[in-house]
Design a protein around this motif. Structure first.
Motif, PDB file in Angstrom:
ATOM      1  N   ALA A  63       0.828  -1.219   0.000  1.00 39.35           N
ATOM      2  CA  ALA A  63       0.000   0.000   0.000  1.00 39.35           C
ATOM      3  C   ALA A  63       0.859   1.264   0.000  1.00 39.35           C
ATOM      4  CB  ALA A  63      -0.924  -0.012   1.212  1.00 39.35           C
ATOM      5  N   ALA A  64       2.038   1.172   0.622  1.00 43.51           N
ATOM      6  CA  ALA A  64       2.913   2.354   0.696  1.00 43.51           C
ATOM      7  C   ALA A  64       3.401   2.792  -0.687  1.00 43.51           C
ATOM      8  CB  ALA A  64       4.089   2.079   1.620  1.00 43.51           C
ATOM      9  N   PHE A  65       3.204   1.941  -1.695  1.00 45.62           N
ATOM     10  CA  PHE A  65       3.539   2.324  -3.069  1.00 45.62           C
ATOM     11  C   PHE A  65       2.533   3.310  -3.666  1.00 45.62           C
ATOM     12  CE2 PHE A  65       6.307  -1.438  -3.223  1.00 45.62           C
ATOM     13  CZ  PHE A  65       7.346  -0.992  -4.024  1.00 45.62           C
ATOM     14  N   ALA A  66       1.442   3.578  -2.970  1.00 43.11           N
ATOM     15  CA  ALA A  66       0.385   4.400  -3.577  1.00 43.11           C
ATOM     16  C   ALA A  66       0.910   5.738  -4.107  1.00 43.11           C
ATOM     17  CB  ALA A  66      -0.734   4.636  -2.567  1.00 43.11           C
ATOM     18  N   GLU A  67       1.769   6.387  -3.327  1.00 43.38           N
ATOM     19  CA  GLU A  67       2.227   7.727  -3.747  1.00 43.38           C
ATOM     20  C   GLU A  67       3.091   7.661  -5.010  1.00 43.38           C
ATOM     21  OE1 GLU A  67       4.583  11.235  -4.195  1.00 43.38           O
ATOM     22  OE2 GLU A  67       5.451   9.423  -3.380  1.00 43.38           O
ATOM     23  N   PRO A  68       4.206   6.887  -5.008  1.00 42.23           N
ATOM     24  CA  PRO A  68       4.977   6.848  -6.254  1.00 42.23           C
ATOM     25  C   PRO A  68       4.183   6.258  -7.423  1.00 42.23           C
ATOM     26  CG  PRO A  68       5.789   5.202  -4.684  1.00 42.23           C
ATOM     27  CD  PRO A  68       4.844   6.092  -3.934  1.00 42.23           C
ATOM     28  N   LEU A  69       3.309   5.302  -7.128  1.00 45.43           N
ATOM     29  CA  LEU A  69       2.512   4.718  -8.218  1.00 45.43           C
ATOM     30  C   LEU A  69       1.543   5.754  -8.793  1.00 45.43           C
ATOM     31  CD1 LEU A  69       1.905   2.146  -9.862  1.00 45.43           C
ATOM     32  CD2 LEU A  69       0.154   1.580  -8.170  1.00 45.43           C
ATOM     33  N   GLY A 118      10.753   4.556 -12.946  1.00 42.83           N
ATOM     34  CA  GLY A 118      10.747   4.035 -14.318  1.00 42.83           C
ATOM     35  C   GLY A 118      10.067   2.670 -14.346  1.00 42.83           C
ATOM     36  N   CYS A 119      10.391   1.840 -13.341  1.00 43.07           N
ATOM     37  CA  CYS A 119       9.780   0.504 -13.263  1.00 43.07           C
ATOM     38  C   CYS A 119       8.274   0.604 -13.041  1.00 43.07           C
ATOM     39  CB  CYS A 119      10.405  -0.311 -12.139  1.00 43.07           C
ATOM     40  SG  CYS A 119      12.115  -0.776 -12.461  1.00 43.07           S
ATOM     41  N   LEU A 120       7.845   1.520 -12.171  1.00 41.89           N
ATOM     42  CA  LEU A 120       6.403   1.652 -11.918  1.00 41.89           C
ATOM     43  C   LEU A 120       5.668   2.131 -13.166  1.00 41.89           C
ATOM     44  CD1 LEU A 120       6.393   3.192  -8.308  1.00 41.89           C
ATOM     45  CD2 LEU A 120       5.685   0.877  -8.972  1.00 41.89           C
ATOM     46  N   ILE A 147      -4.333   3.141  -5.714  1.00 44.63           N
ATOM     47  CA  ILE A 147      -4.711   2.149  -4.696  1.00 44.63           C
ATOM     48  C   ILE A 147      -5.583   1.059  -5.324  1.00 44.63           C
ATOM     49  CG2 ILE A 147      -6.003   1.823  -2.530  1.00 44.63           C
ATOM     50  CD1 ILE A 147      -4.926   4.650  -1.736  1.00 44.63           C
ATOM     51  N   GLU A 148      -6.446   1.454  -6.259  1.00 44.35           N
ATOM     52  CA  GLU A 148      -7.237   0.435  -6.972  1.00 44.35           C
ATOM     53  C   GLU A 148      -6.345  -0.538  -7.740  1.00 44.35           C
ATOM     54  OE1 GLU A 148     -10.960   3.392  -7.733  1.00 44.35           O
ATOM     55  OE2 GLU A 148     -10.120   2.385  -9.520  1.00 44.35           O
ATOM     56  N   LEU A 149      -5.313   0.014  -8.405  1.00 39.67           N
ATOM     57  CA  LEU A 149      -4.390  -0.858  -9.156  1.00 39.67           C
ATOM     58  C   LEU A 149      -3.691  -1.833  -8.221  1.00 39.67           C
ATOM     59  CD1 LEU A 149      -2.542   1.507 -11.700  1.00 39.67           C
ATOM     60  CD2 LEU A 149      -4.227  -0.258 -12.223  1.00 39.67           C
ATOM     61  N   MET A 197      -3.623  -5.460 -10.298  1.00 38.57           N
ATOM     62  CA  MET A 197      -3.264  -5.137 -11.684  1.00 38.57           C
ATOM     63  C   MET A 197      -1.786  -4.740 -11.731  1.00 38.57           C
ATOM     64  SD  MET A 197      -5.821  -5.182 -13.914  1.00 38.57           S
ATOM     65  CE  MET A 197      -5.558  -3.887 -15.129  1.00 38.57           C
ATOM     66  N   VAL A 198      -1.328  -4.115 -10.664  1.00 39.15           N
ATOM     67  CA  VAL A 198       0.091  -3.796 -10.521  1.00 39.15           C
ATOM     68  C   VAL A 198       0.545  -4.358  -9.172  1.00 39.15           C
ATOM     69  CG1 VAL A 198       1.769  -1.937 -10.204  1.00 39.15           C
ATOM     70  CG2 VAL A 198      -0.004  -1.718 -11.954  1.00 39.15           C
ATOM     71  N   VAL A 199       1.564  -5.233  -9.223  1.00 39.84           N
ATOM     72  CA  VAL A 199       2.112  -5.800  -7.983  1.00 39.84           C
ATOM     73  C   VAL A 199       3.595  -5.408  -7.908  1.00 39.84           C
ATOM     74  CG1 VAL A 199       2.521  -7.900  -6.643  1.00 39.84           C
ATOM     75  CG2 VAL A 199       0.481  -7.720  -8.093  1.00 39.84           C
TER      76      VAL A 199
END
Ligand code: ZN
Ligand code: ZN
Length: 353
Positions: free
Chosen positions: A142-148, A175-177, A299-301, A306-308
């Motif tokens: 979940a902490a990926f929400a901001e950069p994602l 770049g990876c995200l 957050i939906e992704l 859909m994105v892991v």
């Protein structure tokens, strides 16, 4: 509580600070997971007038946690809610906010403090940019929400669609995200970077077709060769280097779109081929930061898988070793480092899932 506090350039201190008390409209959140970010490395080195207007401040800005107390009048959340908080909240009033471009808000409120045990989220953030998580969503993911959300905004600016070929320049975490979001939209994605540990990791993750730019005598020609001579439909710079912005423009095909995602040092300029810009109708767009809508879509992704992005976490640490973790980042030896404030874990590598 323990926290990593930023006092100024090259002055990060791990120390005991008062646990914040939630004031009116605020939420007190226990941090369950925080992630390091390339911006942290830059900010730790030279400060950041916009993101960190006042010092000292607890450092770090990517986090997920659990609400432990709500200040008077803080609506919509209760104790025990697991949440993600973005690192900014727009005003909602200025002309750009009203035009739907709240990432460019003239009064964007930035919030720092992910590298501590607790954080008090200010009222505007609570109203605009704190989102409750579904039961099973791991905090580290979940902490990926901001950069994602930033990556998603870049993909949306580039109008990346299924069937297109996308060339992403730069194989750092963002770049990876971007590559992952583009792939989730069923685009063919080339991820360009320099050989080494990080490119190997990215290749193993199978995020995209990893291309070693050191194998290409000319990067733009190389992209053309990989795209049947046409060039990419969309190119994205995720390096923030002017010479790579130029490569991204050169690698875009006729009618293509170039997304300038990486911020370059102040005062730098690039050369633009006016013939191509005109006769080939290149679309050149910037992409900066995120909006509350992008945070929710991110957050939906994550929750729909859909994105892991879990595999981008290469290391884990506790608060005492955050400085060491950022040094590892600056040497290009880590992608994302998970900071777990409730464990004094020393910095260690995480194997691929
Ligand atoms: Zn970040
Ligand atoms: Zn605004």
């Amino acid at each position: 509580m323990k926290a990593v506090v930023f006092y100024g350039p090259n002055d990060l201190r791990y120390e005991e600070v008062p646990t914040p008390r939630p004031e009116r409209g605020e939420l007190l959140v226990r941090i369950d997971a925080a992630l390091t970010c390339g911006t942290d490395v830059k900010t730790a080195r030279r400060g950041h007038p916009v993101m960190i207007p006042r010092v000292p401040t607890v450092f770090g800005h990517e986090l997920a946690g659990t609400v432990v107390a709500a200040g008077e009048g803080a609506r919509g959340f209760q104790e025990g809610d697991r949440v993600v908080a973005a690192n900014s909240a727009p005003c909602g009033q200025c002309p750009l906010c009203r035009a739907g471009r709240s990432n460019l808000c003239e009064d964007l409120l930035f919030v720092n403090g992910a590298y501590g045990e607790y954080i008090a989220l200010p009222p505007r953030l609570v109203e605009k940019n704190v989102v409750r998580l579904a039961q099973g969503t791991p905090a580290a993911r979940a902490a990926f929400a901001e950069p994602l959300a930033c990556a998603l905004l870049g993909v949306e600016r580039g109008r990346i669609e299924s069937g297109q070929t996308v060339a992403v320049f730069g194989h750092g975490p963002v770049g990876c995200l971007i590559a992952m979001v583009a792939a989730a939209r069923k685009a063919r994605v080339l991820l360009l970077g320099k050989r080494g540990w990080r490119l190997d990791r990215v290749r193993k993750l199978g995020v995209a077709e990893a291309v070693d730019v050191l194998d290409l005598p000319d990067v733009a020609d190389g992209v053309r060769q990989l795209t049947g001579g046409r060039g990419a439909d969309v190119t994205v710079d995720a390096t923030g280097r002017p010479e790579v912005w130029e490569q991204a423009m050169a690698a875009a095909g006729k009618g293509g779109t170039v997304v300038f995602f990486g911020g370059c040092p102040p005062g730098t300029t690039v050369r633009l081929d006016t013939r191509r810009a005109h006769y080939e109708e290149l679309t050149l767009v910037g992409a900066f930061h995120h909006t509350p809508e992008a945070i929710r879509r991110a957050i939906e992704l994550l929750e729909s898988e859909m994105v892991v992005p879990d595999g981008l976490i290469t290391h884990r640490t506790g608060l005492p070793s955050v400085r060491e973790a950022l040094e590892l980042m600056s040497r290009g030896q880590a992608l994302k480092i998970l900071v777990d404030p409730r464990h004094d874990a020393i910095l260690g590598e995480i194997a691929l899932p």
